[in-house]
Motif scaffolding. Structure first.
Motif, mmCIF file in Angstrom:
data_model
loop_
_atom_site.group_PDB
_atom_site.id
_atom_site.type_symbol
_atom_site.label_atom_id
_atom_site.label_comp_id
_atom_site.label_asym_id
_atom_site.label_seq_id
_atom_site.Cartn_x
_atom_site.Cartn_y
_atom_site.Cartn_z
ATOM 1 N N TRP A 235 33.515 34.828 43.605
ATOM 2 C CA TRP A 235 32.323 34.087 43.172
ATOM 3 C C TRP A 235 31.129 35.021 43.079
ATOM 4 O O TRP A 235 30.349 34.974 42.125
ATOM 5 C CB TRP A 235 32.060 32.964 44.170
ATOM 6 N N ASP A 236 30.968 35.879 44.081
ATOM 7 C CA ASP A 236 29.793 36.743 44.146
ATOM 8 C C ASP A 236 29.808 37.860 43.111
ATOM 9 O O ASP A 236 28.806 38.524 42.897
ATOM 10 C CB ASP A 236 29.667 37.349 45.552
ATOM 11 N N LYS A 237 30.956 38.084 42.476
ATOM 12 C CA LYS A 237 31.017 39.107 41.421
ATOM 13 C C LYS A 237 30.309 38.662 40.157
ATOM 14 O O LYS A 237 30.059 39.482 39.268
ATOM 15 C CB LYS A 237 32.483 39.393 41.056
ATOM 16 N N ASN A 238 30.030 37.361 40.030
ATOM 17 C CA ASN A 238 29.413 36.826 38.822
ATOM 18 C C ASN A 238 30.226 37.152 37.571
ATOM 19 O O ASN A 238 29.679 37.516 36.531
ATOM 20 C CB ASN A 238 27.974 37.336 38.664
ATOM 21 N N THR A 239 31.523 37.052 37.695
ATOM 22 C CA THR A 239 32.404 37.235 36.545
ATOM 23 C C THR A 239 32.050 36.199 35.477
ATOM 24 O O THR A 239 31.846 35.036 35.805
ATOM 25 C CB THR A 239 33.870 37.021 36.970
ATOM 26 N N PRO A 240 31.957 36.608 34.214
ATOM 27 C CA PRO A 240 31.684 35.612 33.168
ATOM 28 C C PRO A 240 32.710 34.489 33.226
ATOM 29 O O PRO A 240 33.912 34.744 33.362
ATOM 30 C CB PRO A 240 31.822 36.420 31.868
ATOM 31 N N LYS A 241 32.222 33.280 33.113
ATOM 32 C CA LYS A 241 33.108 32.127 33.299
ATOM 33 C C LYS A 241 34.265 32.140 32.296
ATOM 34 O O LYS A 241 35.355 31.664 32.602
ATOM 35 C CB LYS A 241 32.294 30.848 33.147
ATOM 36 N N SER A 242 34.042 32.711 31.125
ATOM 37 C CA SER A 242 35.106 32.748 30.120
ATOM 38 C C SER A 242 36.300 33.571 30.579
ATOM 39 O O SER A 242 37.395 33.458 30.035
ATOM 40 C CB SER A 242 34.556 33.321 28.805
ATOM 41 N N GLN A 243 36.088 34.404 31.611
ATOM 42 C CA GLN A 243 37.178 35.242 32.121
ATOM 43 C C GLN A 243 37.826 34.661 33.373
ATOM 44 O O GLN A 243 38.717 35.272 33.960
ATOM 45 C CB GLN A 243 36.651 36.653 32.418
ATOM 46 N N TRP A 244 37.368 33.505 33.809
ATOM 47 C CA TRP A 244 37.974 32.880 34.989
ATOM 48 C C TRP A 244 39.397 32.423 34.694
ATOM 49 O O TRP A 244 39.751 32.140 33.549
ATOM 50 C CB TRP A 244 37.173 31.648 35.402
ATOM 51 N N ALA A 245 40.184 32.306 35.761
ATOM 52 C CA ALA A 245 41.537 31.777 35.607
ATOM 53 C C ALA A 245 41.488 30.296 35.210
ATOM 54 O O ALA A 245 42.348 29.810 34.485
ATOM 55 C CB ALA A 245 42.315 31.950 36.915
ATOM 56 N N TYR A 246 40.486 29.588 35.713
ATOM 57 C CA TYR A 246 40.309 28.168 35.392
ATOM 58 C C TYR A 246 38.881 27.953 34.902
ATOM 59 O O TYR A 246 38.021 27.480 35.649
ATOM 60 C CB TYR A 246 40.582 27.283 36.619
ATOM 61 N N PRO A 247 38.606 28.315 33.649
ATOM 62 C CA PRO A 247 37.221 28.319 33.150
ATOM 63 C C PRO A 247 36.670 26.951 32.774
ATOM 64 O O PRO A 247 35.453 26.769 32.729
ATOM 65 C CB PRO A 247 37.290 29.229 31.921
ATOM 66 N N ASN A 248 37.533 25.992 32.489
ATOM 67 C CA ASN A 248 37.045 24.719 31.944
ATOM 68 C C ASN A 248 36.717 23.738 33.055
ATOM 69 O O ASN A 248 37.513 23.499 33.938
ATOM 70 C CB ASN A 248 38.098 24.121 31.014
ATOM 71 N N ASP A 249 35.513 23.162 32.961
ATOM 72 C CA ASP A 249 35.096 22.169 33.955
ATOM 73 C C ASP A 249 35.761 20.837 33.685
ATOM 74 O O ASP A 249 36.090 20.502 32.546
ATOM 75 C CB ASP A 249 33.579 21.986 33.905
ATOM 76 N N ALA A 250 35.921 20.060 34.746
ATOM 77 C CA ALA A 250 36.409 18.687 34.591
ATOM 78 C C ALA A 250 35.395 17.898 33.768
ATOM 79 O O ALA A 250 34.195 18.089 33.900
ATOM 80 C CB ALA A 250 36.594 18.058 35.960
ATOM 81 N N SER A 251 35.884 17.018 32.941
ATOM 82 C CA SER A 251 34.971 16.268 32.074
ATOM 83 C C SER A 251 34.587 14.947 32.732
ATOM 84 O O SER A 251 35.160 14.575 33.731
ATOM 85 C CB SER A 251 35.605 16.007 30.735
#
Ligand code: ZN
Length: 73
Positions: A57-73
């Protein structure tokens, strides 16, 4: 979009911590084995993941590079 944390959310996250063990990290996708080093990261699509390793979390990795980038709707 940046995710922000209020103090209330952090307090809630601390209480909920023990539930995170065995769940995947939203950032790196690996299983969280030590919930004391995890943070609440919001629910992903399909509720597949909702926490992240604090160091990820603290790395501030761009969300597009997360393993689970999409938020629940
Ligand atoms: Zn991680």
């Amino acid at each position: 979009m940046k995710l922000g944390f209020s103090k209330t959310k952090r307090a809630f996250a601390k209480m909920a911590l023990s539930m995170y063990e065995g769940e995947p990290c939203r950032v790196c996708g690996q299983t969280i084995t030590d919930a004391s080093k995890a943070v609440y990261a919001g629910y992903s699509l399909g509720d597949k993941a909702r926490s992240a390793h604090e160091h990820c979390w603290d790395k501030n990795t761009p969300k597009s590079q997360w393993a689970y980038p999409n938020d629940a709707s």
